[in-house]
Scaffold this motif. Structure first.
Motif, short mmCIF file in Angstrom:
data_model
loop_
_atom_site.label_atom_id
_atom_site.label_comp_id
_atom_site.label_asym_id
_atom_site.label_seq_id
_atom_site.Cartn_x
_atom_site.Cartn_y
_atom_site.Cartn_z
N SER A 196 23.56 -8.32 -12.67
CA SER A 196 22.92 -9.61 -12.41
C SER A 196 23.17 -10.07 -10.98
N ASP A 197 24.43 -9.97 -10.54
CA ASP A 197 24.78 -10.39 -9.18
C ASP A 197 24.11 -9.49 -8.13
N LYS B 264 23.19 -6.49 -25.27
CA LYS B 264 23.58 -5.53 -24.23
C LYS B 264 23.77 -4.15 -24.85
N SER C 207 19.22 -13.50 -13.70
CA SER C 207 20.20 -13.90 -14.69
C SER C 207 20.61 -12.74 -15.59
N ARG C 208 21.79 -12.86 -16.21
CA ARG C 208 22.29 -11.82 -17.11
C ARG C 208 21.33 -11.60 -18.28
N SER D 44 26.96 -8.51 -15.90
CA SER D 44 27.28 -9.52 -14.89
C SER D 44 27.16 -8.94 -13.48
N LYS D 45 27.68 -7.72 -13.28
CA LYS D 45 27.60 -7.09 -11.96
C LYS D 45 26.16 -6.75 -11.60
N ASN E 137 27.57 -3.05 -16.88
CA ASN E 137 28.22 -4.34 -16.69
C ASN E 137 27.11 -5.32 -16.30
#
Length: 398
Positions: free
Chosen positions: A261-262, A299, A267-268, A258-259, A256
């Protein structure tokens, strides 16, 4: 130059020639320009020194040099070659070429100018030859040195010496092959040892510090080797280490972005790029659906650690056996130059026609029922029948 000669002689005499990699015999050493690429720790330096020792034991016509030597802080490679040639030199074994600024351009000039000079060089697997400013790709015959296969590990560990076995032979005749091999050694016992500590040749040196060495290799790759990748920000080395640690706890898994990245604070798009950089550095393997285009912005469908030894070296908890199994099979297939992608059913689609499901010896056929050319690669199985094949047997592919 005299100091370089002394170093070359010393290293030549120190290297052992009892255990020689399979790639050594595949290289056509008569080519004028040979490039050997590979991840740190796979034995590229040893391969060069073994060639030097076996074929030029007392010959001033051959010289080993490492381009990260302090000598090159104040001397150029071309000047060394000119000096070497005037003194009868003919063959140069160049190690760590990517550590020398402008290496591709100077090697191209040497190749084009001195027709009587032969060069064998090694470099990091992260190098993209086609991105170099000099057109070295069409002048060089390239080879890749991977880590040890299970077959090579058995030979290096002085357990059993065997020839490689092609994939079609394994699929068609695995029962007879496994019966023969299992009479010569205990495959399950040694396979477990290989999954734990058999991929990097330096296991022969000291098993007690083996995983410490792997950790050092990983850090050197991230902090030193990746800076040679176009677009990599060296200031993000710690974030890459953090990303690798997260992967180690979860592989194989569908990332994932986005996860991720956080979690690591980049950044993604950068996360996706760094996944591809880690694959180039041979720390992870990325798997995509068959026919999908591959780019640094895409991805991946699934992420694996590049080899099973990395599980114990990186993961903080106990290595997951299922993860190690899949990591092993993907690694051995790709190192044997088979195309592997993600199928609609099963774990791996090999060469776009063979489906393989990985599991323990009790693994049933339900997941591949009705699929043509489908097989089970089963762990903890000494000998298989029909389409159920011992997982360890795929370690004889290269």
């Amino acid at each position: 130059m005299e100091k370089l000669k002394i170093k070359s002689i010393f290293l030549r005499e120190e290297v052992e020639t009892i255990h020689i990699r399979h790639l050594y015999y595949q290289i056509d050493w008569s080519d004028r320009l040979v490039g050997i690429l590979g991840a740190r720790g796979t034995g590229k330096t040893t391969l060069l020194l073994q060639r030097l020792k076996l074929n030029f034991p007392d010959d001033d016509a051959a010289l080993y040099i490492s381009l990260d030597d302090i000598y090159f802080a104040s001397n150029s490679l071309i000047a060394l070659v000119e000096n070497f040639r005037l003194r009868g030199g003919k063959i140069l074994f160049m190690d760590e070429v990517h550590k020398y600024n402008g290496w591709a351009r100077e090697i191209k000039n040497i190749y084009d100018t001195y027709k009587d000079i032969y060069i064998v060089f090694t470099g990091s697997s992260v190098i993209d030859i086609y991105q170099q400013e000099a057109d070295l790709s069409r002048r060089t015959v390239f080879y890749e040195l991977t880590g040890l296969s299970f077959r090579e590990y058995l030979r290096f560990a002085d357990v059993y010496a065997a020839e490689t076995i092609g994939l079609s032979d394994i699929l068609d005749h695995h029962t007879q092959i496994a019966l023969k091999l299992s009479k010569a050694f205990k495959p399950i016992l040694h396979f477990e040892a290989y999954l734990d500590h058999g991929y990097y040749p330096f296991f022969k040196e000291n098993l007690r510090t083996y995983f410490l060495r792997i950790e050092q290799v990983i850090r050197l790759i991230v902090e030193t080797e990746l800076r040679f990748v176009d677009g990599f920000d060296i200031n993000n080395s710690n974030k890459v280490m953090q990303l690798l640690a997260i992967l180690a706890e979860n592989v194989p898994f569908k990332p994932n972005i986005s996860k991720l990245s956080d979690k690591i604070g980049i950044s993604r798009q950068t996360v996706t790029q760094y996944l591809h950089y880690l694959e180039k550095a041979r720390l992870i393997n990325l798997l995509n659906a068959a026919g999908a285009s591959i780019s640094t912005l895409q991805k991946p469908e699934k992420v694996y650690l590049e080899n099973p030894n990395l599980h114990r070296a990186i993961a903080s908890g106990e290595a997951n056996q299922g993860s190690r199994r899949e990591s092993f099979l993907l690694n051995q297939l790709r190192n044997a130059k088979h195309e592997v992608s993600l199928p609609a059913t099963g774990d791996f689609l090999v060469d776009r026609r063979i489906t393989i499901e990985v599991g323990g010896k009790a693994k049933g056929r339900k997941q591949i029922e009705g699929v043509e050319n489908a097989f089970i690669a089963a762990d903890d199985l000494e000998v298989g029948v029909e389409n159920k094949i011992p997982l360890w047997l795929f370690g004889f592919l290269y």
